[in-house]
Design a protein around this motif. Structure first.
Motif, PDB file in Angstrom:
ATOM      1  N   ILE A   1      14.376 -39.781  32.053  1.00  0.00           N
ATOM      2  CA  ILE A   1      14.834 -40.744  31.159  1.00  0.00           C
ATOM      3  C   ILE A   1      13.699 -41.250  30.118  1.00  0.00           C
ATOM      4  CG2 ILE A   1      16.276 -42.874  30.692  1.00  0.00           C
ATOM      5  CD1 ILE A   1      17.932 -42.000  33.138  1.00  0.00           C
ATOM      6  N   GLN A   2      12.520 -41.944  30.776  1.00  0.00           N
ATOM      7  CA  GLN A   2      11.728 -42.556  30.127  1.00  0.00           C
ATOM      8  C   GLN A   2      10.821 -41.442  29.238  1.00  0.00           C
ATOM      9  OE1 GLN A   2       9.216 -44.489  33.120  1.00  0.00           O
ATOM     10  NE2 GLN A   2      10.634 -46.243  33.230  1.00  0.00           N
ATOM     11  N   CYS A   3      10.702 -40.232  29.930  1.00  0.00           N
ATOM     12  CA  CYS A   3      10.205 -39.269  28.938  1.00  0.00           C
ATOM     13  C   CYS A   3      10.861 -38.755  27.793  1.00  0.00           C
ATOM     14  CB  CYS A   3       9.710 -38.065  30.031  1.00  0.00           C
ATOM     15  SG  CYS A   3       8.353 -38.300  31.149  1.00  0.00           S
ATOM     16  N   LEU A   4      12.104 -39.051  27.662  1.00  0.00           N
ATOM     17  CA  LEU A   4      13.155 -38.369  26.503  1.00  0.00           C
ATOM     18  C   LEU A   4      12.672 -39.183  25.257  1.00  0.00           C
ATOM     19  CD1 LEU A   4      16.378 -37.941  28.379  1.00  0.00           C
ATOM     20  CD2 LEU A   4      14.857 -36.258  27.454  1.00  0.00           C
ATOM     21  N   VAL A   5      11.961 -40.236  25.368  1.00  0.00           N
ATOM     22  CA  VAL A   5      11.608 -40.845  24.312  1.00  0.00           C
ATOM     23  C   VAL A   5      10.732 -39.973  23.140  1.00  0.00           C
ATOM     24  CG1 VAL A   5       9.515 -42.097  24.960  1.00  0.00           C
ATOM     25  CG2 VAL A   5      10.824 -43.064  23.180  1.00  0.00           C
ATOM     26  N   VAL A   6      10.193 -38.852  23.813  1.00  0.00           N
ATOM     27  CA  VAL A   6       9.325 -37.964  23.363  1.00  0.00           C
ATOM     28  C   VAL A   6      10.148 -37.189  22.148  1.00  0.00           C
ATOM     29  CG1 VAL A   6       9.356 -36.041  24.827  1.00  0.00           C
ATOM     30  CG2 VAL A   6       7.304 -36.705  23.627  1.00  0.00           C
ATOM     31  N   LEU A   7      11.184 -37.158  22.300  1.00  0.00           N
ATOM     32  CA  LEU A   7      12.332 -36.380  21.453  1.00  0.00           C
ATOM     33  C   LEU A   7      12.085 -37.070  19.906  1.00  0.00           C
ATOM     34  CD1 LEU A   7      15.369 -35.856  23.687  1.00  0.00           C
ATOM     35  CD2 LEU A   7      13.204 -34.181  23.190  1.00  0.00           C
ATOM     36  N   ILE A   8      11.776 -38.153  19.679  1.00  0.00           N
ATOM     37  CA  ILE A   8      11.781 -38.600  18.424  1.00  0.00           C
ATOM     38  C   ILE A   8      10.235 -38.249  17.832  1.00  0.00           C
ATOM     39  CG2 ILE A   8      13.124 -40.644  18.876  1.00  0.00           C
ATOM     40  CD1 ILE A   8      10.530 -42.426  18.754  1.00  0.00           C
ATOM     41  N   PHE A   9       9.309 -37.842  18.752  1.00  0.00           N
ATOM     42  CA  PHE A   9       7.932 -37.590  18.133  1.00  0.00           C
ATOM     43  C   PHE A   9       7.912 -36.492  16.968  1.00  0.00           C
ATOM     44  CE2 PHE A   9       4.705 -39.328  21.406  1.00  0.00           C
ATOM     45  CZ  PHE A   9       5.438 -40.348  21.637  1.00  0.00           C
TER      46      PHE A   9
ATOM     47  N   LEU B   1       6.578 -32.758  27.404  1.00  0.00           N
ATOM     48  CA  LEU B   1       7.680 -31.520  27.174  1.00  0.00           C
ATOM     49  C   LEU B   1       7.262 -30.540  28.442  1.00  0.00           C
ATOM     50  CD1 LEU B   1       7.523 -30.791  23.391  1.00  0.00           C
ATOM     51  CD2 LEU B   1       9.405 -31.834  24.818  1.00  0.00           C
ATOM     52  N   ILE B   2       5.977 -30.311  28.803  1.00  0.00           N
ATOM     53  CA  ILE B   2       5.822 -29.621  29.830  1.00  0.00           C
ATOM     54  C   ILE B   2       6.488 -30.184  31.263  1.00  0.00           C
ATOM     55  CG2 ILE B   2       4.009 -28.838  31.655  1.00  0.00           C
ATOM     56  CD1 ILE B   2       2.226 -28.678  28.862  1.00  0.00           C
ATOM     57  N   TRP B   3       6.296 -31.594  31.344  1.00  0.00           N
ATOM     58  CA  TRP B   3       6.978 -31.990  32.666  1.00  0.00           C
ATOM     59  C   TRP B   3       8.350 -31.950  32.620  1.00  0.00           C
ATOM     60  CZ3 TRP B   3      10.416 -35.753  33.901  1.00  0.00           C
ATOM     61  CH2 TRP B   3      10.259 -36.063  35.416  1.00  0.00           C
ATOM     62  N   LEU B   4       8.919 -32.181  31.357  1.00  0.00           N
ATOM     63  CA  LEU B   4      10.449 -32.093  31.380  1.00  0.00           C
ATOM     64  C   LEU B   4      10.787 -30.753  31.441  1.00  0.00           C
ATOM     65  CD1 LEU B   4      11.115 -34.375  28.389  1.00  0.00           C
ATOM     66  CD2 LEU B   4      12.030 -34.711  30.573  1.00  0.00           C
ATOM     67  N   GLY B   5      10.444 -29.762  31.196  1.00  0.00           N
ATOM     68  CA  GLY B   5      10.499 -28.309  31.240  1.00  0.00           C
ATOM     69  C   GLY B   5      10.293 -27.799  32.554  1.00  0.00           C
ATOM     70  N   THR B   6       9.251 -28.088  33.184  1.00  0.00           N
ATOM     71  CA  THR B   6       8.869 -27.529  34.586  1.00  0.00           C
ATOM     72  C   THR B   6       9.376 -28.328  35.598  1.00  0.00           C
ATOM     73  OG1 THR B   6       6.751 -28.542  34.594  1.00  0.00           O
ATOM     74  CG2 THR B   6       6.888 -26.448  33.498  1.00  0.00           C
ATOM     75  N   VAL B   7       9.657 -29.710  35.438  1.00  0.00           N
ATOM     76  CA  VAL B   7       9.932 -30.426  36.687  1.00  0.00           C
ATOM     77  C   VAL B   7      11.490 -31.096  36.751  1.00  0.00           C
ATOM     78  CG1 VAL B   7       9.619 -32.854  37.884  1.00  0.00           C
ATOM     79  CG2 VAL B   7       7.689 -31.464  37.125  1.00  0.00           C
ATOM     80  N   ALA B   8      11.910 -31.757  35.389  1.00  0.00           N
ATOM     81  CA  ALA B   8      13.248 -32.388  35.321  1.00  0.00           C
ATOM     82  C   ALA B   8      14.088 -31.224  35.067  1.00  0.00           C
ATOM     83  CB  ALA B   8      13.157 -33.425  34.140  1.00  0.00           C
TER      84      ALA B   8
ATOM     85  N   GLU C   1       0.509 -36.540  24.047  1.00  0.00           N
ATOM     86  CA  GLU C   1       1.871 -37.318  24.824  1.00  0.00           C
ATOM     87  C   GLU C   1       3.167 -36.153  24.796  1.00  0.00           C
ATOM     88  OE1 GLU C   1       3.951 -40.835  26.685  1.00  0.00           O
ATOM     89  OE2 GLU C   1       1.772 -39.861  26.529  1.00  0.00           O
ATOM     90  N   LEU C   2       3.129 -35.730  23.552  1.00  0.00           N
ATOM     91  CA  LEU C   2       4.203 -34.895  23.400  1.00  0.00           C
ATOM     92  C   LEU C   2       4.035 -33.709  24.301  1.00  0.00           C
ATOM     93  CD1 LEU C   2       6.756 -33.763  21.590  1.00  0.00           C
ATOM     94  CD2 LEU C   2       5.065 -32.949  20.063  1.00  0.00           C
TER      95      LEU C   2
END
Length: 133
Positions: free
Chosen positions: A103-111, A78-85, A73-74
């Motif tokens: 915004i929904q993917c940013l929850v991964v920042l706590i992982f 991170l790949i999607w946020l870096g290459t798309v968003a 999941e992490l």
């Protein structure tokens, strides 16, 4: 090898619970009650997220054994946020469904703060691999 603290185990369980409850509220109603066929990618995404949330239930009981789920999941987020968003954000064109997903993917920042990285290192990088035959 150093043991993972009880506090870290509870944090992992809380993370699994967040996924189970969050996706349980967002995804499972659509899985159970969808009234028309999904488009190919919509169906793939919904079913993958449903499977992910179902497997995270096991993480409540076995938080360390189910760590690869959180690592997956992490990694994909991170790949999607870096290459798309990020490229869209950089050009000022991050909007609509893509912004909502970001915004929904940013929850991964706590992982990274919850994952026991020493355990990951000891068990997935330096531990002797299982035999091939």
């Amino acid at each position: 090898m150093k043991e993972v603290s009880v506090i870290r185990l509870y944090l992992l369980r809380a993370l699994y619970l967040l996924v189970v409850v969050g996706l349980g509220l967002l995804i499972w109603p659509g899985v159970i009650h969808h009234d028309k066929p999904w488009e190919l990618m919509q169906g793939v995404v919904v079913c993958m997220l449903a499977a992910f949330s179902a497997l995270c239930v096991l993480g409540l009981r076995y938080p360390l054994q189910m760590l690869p789920l959180l690592l997956w999941e992490l990694t994909w987020k991170l790949i999607w946020l870096g290459t798309v968003a990020y490229p869209l954000w950089k050009t000022g064109s991050l909007a609509g469904a893509t912004l909502e997903n970001a915004i929904q993917c940013l929850v991964v920042l706590i992982f990274p703060f919850i994952i026991p990285w020493r355990y990951v290192y000891d068990h997935y990088l330096v531990k002797q691999a299982e035999r091939w035959r």
